[in-house]
Write an enzyme that holds these catalytic residues in place. Structure first.
Site, PDB file in Angstrom:
ATOM      1  CG  ASP A 756      37.881  34.177  36.679  1.00 25.10           C
ATOM      2  OD1 ASP A 756      38.322  35.264  36.252  1.00 25.10           O
ATOM      3  OD2 ASP A 756      36.821  34.068  37.319  1.00 25.10           O
ATOM      4  CG  HIS A 758      38.236  38.701  36.183  1.00 25.68           C
ATOM      5  ND1 HIS A 758      37.807  37.639  35.429  1.00 25.68           N
ATOM      6  CD2 HIS A 758      38.072  39.805  35.434  1.00 25.68           C
ATOM      7  CE1 HIS A 758      37.372  38.087  34.263  1.00 25.68           C
ATOM      8  NE2 HIS A 758      37.529  39.413  34.233  1.00 25.68           N
ATOM      9  CB  SER A 809      35.060  30.981  38.145  1.00 28.69           C
ATOM     10  OG  SER A 809      35.895  31.621  37.232  1.00 28.69           O
TER      11      SER A 809
END
Ligand code: THG
Length: 856
Positions: A756, A758, A809
């Site tokens: 991930d 982000h 995630s």
């Protein structure tokens, strides 16, 4: 494939687009080995999660998914290339593979489509090359403490998109599809890249554009309203515009309706299968989703309909029945006026009022602004911009042309800074420079539809047309000054000669949108003591009338304060002159003007005899009038006020607590020093100020954001103000600590888990923690479990925080927890991020760890 075929299909029926790709890939339960295939066995670093790579390593999987969607009834399907651009691929070190992935993706999609059409001669299938937004944003800074910074620039994006589009087109796609667009500046770079590639290749493929919206409120993530967005992309050649991702079909409808009402394009919609549930999956059934998209069709809102995250062939299979005999959406008319935008739309049309362009952010027009820029005191320079907007400026002119300044650098910095100030960048900008490079680089910093100030024929037709063509390509309107090879047009005859010629050239040679041509027939100083200047006011006003009558669509603007240059120092006379001048010029059709927006002298309020004198001068009614005005002004005893930049703002009068809350909610940092100094006297401890009014403000921000009443750039600005406030209080906090011996609040290790990338949420939480005196060790994004465990052992933090936005995630967090358990750690774990939930944390994570696991 011919664009005509696609356009004809759109005139006949609603086209069905395929559904989600990610969810389908997950269903194959692929391992690291699958992702690597034979080609990348030895690749350094993990590749699991790089779904686009499967076009090369597991084409069978991708083909099977495409095929399932065609069997379900899709007319259009998107290649598996959402992240296949050099910027996103950097996460895997695979920027060198961009061309290969897109080529492979295009070819395998082509094969599936062509094979299917052979089997089903009655079906026409279109392959759309999927182009995601990349994982970086050109309109916002990822660094909360440096709002002028950009992790990616327009040119970075342009180059990355160009490479991707080029490979997709070579791979054989029929359509270029920009999807999940969250930042208009990113997609403007993409659209320019796509149009350039298509032109180079001599191909005319349709371009589709699909936006994603941030929850509630109906704005893009970069803060634009839908209409502002439409203005920003008005110059492009897109065939359709629409919405995807964001939310489920039910919540998407009002925004889709707004687009359908105003966008002069076909409309597409491909929502998620509802909102993600606590476990990060989407569980709107095909039946339920069909119920929700049906009104799109019944109300004639769409031309292209599909599905995004969580949708499967079973969802798409419901559509063919639904769209049968459907009412088709007919695109709206192109607006017959000038559309400008910042975060919001500004329509310039005769029915609307005269447009005020604020003149004060001009280093040549304001000594104060010049000083602030020279001192790099941008914070205060921004207050000049903000105040103009508060005073009613609907556009702000920005000029950095000064011999002692690097104008390109200053323009870029200031535009980037403005982009982080939602109450300023609400309005469009006018990029004012006599240097072409400043204009071109400036346009690359703004997501809205701006105005270039200015171009002219002074260097001849060739340069004029070159610049005009580039402005058109970058999507701006242009002020055209009445200059030509012979110089500045000062008489009525010269003004209309130059404007008429420029208009014909722009229309005939570059097909410039006539609504975007803004003539400036030169406001020149009058009553200077020189007789030949006395007709300048009248000649301007006559030119306005002529332009509005003879050059259809064209607008007229002017730098109004020039008129009164010879009355410098006497602001009352100057403002009175401007209001009389504008009264007459607006009457003849002047559309906009560069003015001091804080000017307060109204035409009606000017003492009648004085007003008549002003009219005599401005309309050149009596030769002696100019001399009389000069004498009159000399005798006039009016306090010469400073430009009005210093007027007290209302909120400064509020009680302390409210002032602090206001500063936080609005993200205004420029009075924090004085207010916090006052607060330190009133509150027993510095931390009480943070816990009290500052956190109070933050909580309100949370509420407003949740309710869709604030949008992301505003929230980020708030976080920045909070950080600044805490920095100001820091010495006091340290001093108190020294006396009370209290240590740091605690130590936290923070990571976005592997797979991930982000981190916006994670970064905001880190700041809030740091502000509350926690020591934060931020491991960044894509952090593997072993790194987290190792750091936890080394650093012995009080808390390990795991962050993630995407569904996979959740599984990775379970894995990290297992590893922490195995390592015998007893440090509490905090879980947070968009797809995480209380339920998932309680059921799937907490039971695997002997120590506390907390969801926030
Ligand atoms: N046409 C176009 N663009 C323009 C102009 C124009 N841009 C610049 C200018 N002219 C318009 N802007 C200003 C800004 C300020 C002033 C005049 C025009 C001004 N400033 C005070 C002065 O010089 O007396 C400065 C006061 C101070 O320092 O605070 O008058 O015509 N297209």
């Amino acid at each position: 494939m011919n664009k005509e075929i696609f356009l004809n299909a759109l005139k006949e029926r609603i086209l069905i687009l395929d559904g989600g790709m990610g969810t389908m890939v997950q269903g194959f339960k692929l391992t690291e080995k699958d992702y690597r295939g034979e080609q990348f066995v030895d690749w350094a670093g993990d590749l699991k999660g790089n779904n686009d790579l499967l076009c090369i390593t597991r084409p069978d999987v991708i083909k099977s998914i495409h095929r399932q969607y065609l069997d379900a009834g899709a007319d259009i399907f998107a290649t598996n290339t959402f992240n296949a651009n050099a910027i996103s691929m950097e996460d895997y070190g695979m920027q060198g593979q961009v061309r290969n992935i897109n080529l492979a993706a295009g070819k395998l999609a082509r094969e599936v489509a062509d094979g299917f059409m052979v089997e089903h001669p009655d079906r026409t299938i279109f392959v759309a090359g999927s182009i995601g937004p990349t994982n970086k944003t050109a309109s916002m800074s990822p660094d909360v403490s440096d709002p002028a910074y950009r992790a990616v620039t327009y040119m970075d994006l342009y180059n990355a998109y160009k490479e991707q589009v080029d490979a997709l087109v070579d791979g054989g796609v029929d359509i270029v599809l920009f999807e999940t667009t969250f930042d208009t500046l990113n997609v403007k770079a993409g659209l320019e890249a796509a149009e350039t590639v298509l032109k180079e290749k001599g191909k005319d493929l349709p371009i589709m554009l699909s936006l994603t919206l941030s929850a509630q409120g109906g704005r893009t993530f970069s803060g634009q309203t839908l209409l502002a967005f439409l203005a920003s992309v008005q110059h492009t050649n897109i065939v359709s515009v629409g919405l995807n991702c964001s939310f489920g079909a039910a919540d998407m409808k009002p925004y889709l309706a707004e687009l359908a009402k105003h966008a002069p394009y076909y409309i597409s919609a491909y929502p998620n299968a509802g909102l993600p549930n606590s476990f990060g999956s989407y569980d709107e059934t095909p039946e339920k989703m069909a119920v929700h998209v049906k009104p799109f069709i019944d109300e004639g809102l769409v031309n292209i309909l599909g599905g995004c995250c969580g949708t499967t062939p079973a969802h798409i299979a419901k559509y063919p029945e639904l769209v049968k005999g459907a009412k088709l959406h007919v695109p709206a008319q192109k607006p017959d006026c000038l559309w400008l935008s910042g975060l919001e739309l500004l329509e310039v049309k005769p029915e609307n009022n005269f447009v005020n362009v604020g003149e004060r952010c001009n280093v040549a027009g304001s000594r104060k602004f010049l000083r602030l820029i020279k001192e790099e005191n941008y914070e205060e320079a921004l207050t000049i911009a903000r105040k103009q907007v508060e005073d009613g400026a609907q556009v702000i002119d920005i000029n950095m042309d000064d011999g002692m300044l690097d104008a390109v650098k200053e323009m870029t910095t200031f535009l980037n800074l403005i982009a982080s100030e939602p109450d300023i960048c609400r309005v469009p900008v006018m990029i004012d420079s006599s240097k072409w490079e400043v204009i071109e680089k400036g346009l690359m910093c703004v997501q809205g539809k701006s105005i270039v100030n200015s171009i002219s024929l002074k260097e001849g037709e060739k340069v004029f047309l070159q610049h005009a063509a580039r402005i058109k390509q970058l999507g701006a309107a242009a002020v055209v000054m009445a200059f030509d090879e012979k110089g500045q047009a000062d008489t009525f005859e010269r003004k209309i000669e130059v404007c008429g010629r420029a208009y014909r050239l722009l229309r005939e040679k570059v097909d410039f949108d006539p609504n975007g041509i803004i003539f400036d027939p030169n406001v020149l100083a009058i009553a200077t003591g020189m007789e030949e200047h006395n007709g300048y006011g009248l000649d301007f006003i006559r030119a306005v009338e002529w332009i509005k009558k003879n050059l259809p669509g064209a607008k007229v603007s002017g730098g109004v304060s020039n008129l009164s240059f010879s009355f410098r120092g006497n602001n009352y006379v100057r403002e009175a002159m401007h209001s009389v001048f504008l009264y007459h010029a607006i009457n003849k059709g002047m559309d906009m003007g560069i003015v001091n927006p804080s000017s307060s002298v109204l035409y009606e309020d000017i003492e009648p005899a004085f007003r008549t004198l002003l009219e005599d001068v401005i309309l050149a009614r009596r030769q002696e009038a100019a001399e009389e005005l000069i004498t009159y002004a000399q005798n006039l005893h009016v306090k010469a006020q400073e430009g009005g930049d210093e007027k007290l703002e209302v909120w400064r009068e509020y009680p302390l607590k409210e002032r602090l809350e206001y500063a936080l909610i609005k993200g205004v940092g420029d009075h924090l020093e004085e207010d916090l100094k006052e607060a330190l006297k009133e509150y027993p401890r510095a931390v009480d100020i943070i816990d009290g009014p500052l956190m109070g403000g933050m909580n309100k921000v949370g509420e407003l954001f949740g309710a869709g009443k604030m949008f992301l750039p505003q929230v980020v600005k708030t976080a920045r103000t909070m950080k600044k406030a805490v920095a100001i209080l820091q010495p006091a906090i340290e001093a108190e600590k020294a006396t009370s011996c209290s240590a740091k609040a605690g130590k936290v290790v923070f990571a976005t888990v592997k797979g991930d990338v982000h981190d916006i949420g994670k970064n905001i939480v880190s700041i809030v923690l740091a502000c509350n005196n926690y020591e934060v060790i931020d491991l960044g994004v894509m952090v593997p479990a072993d790194v987290i465990v190792k750091k936890a052992i080394e650093e012995k933090p009080d808390l390990v925080c795991l962050s993630g936005l995407i569904t996979p995630s959740l599984e990775e967090m379970v894995h990290v927890t297992d590893e922490m358990q195995k390592a015998g750690l007893d440090i509490p774990i905090m879980v947070g991020g968009a797809t995480t939930s209380k339920l998932h944390t309680a059921i799937k994570i907490a039971p695997r760890y002997d120590y506390p696991v907390i969801h926030v």
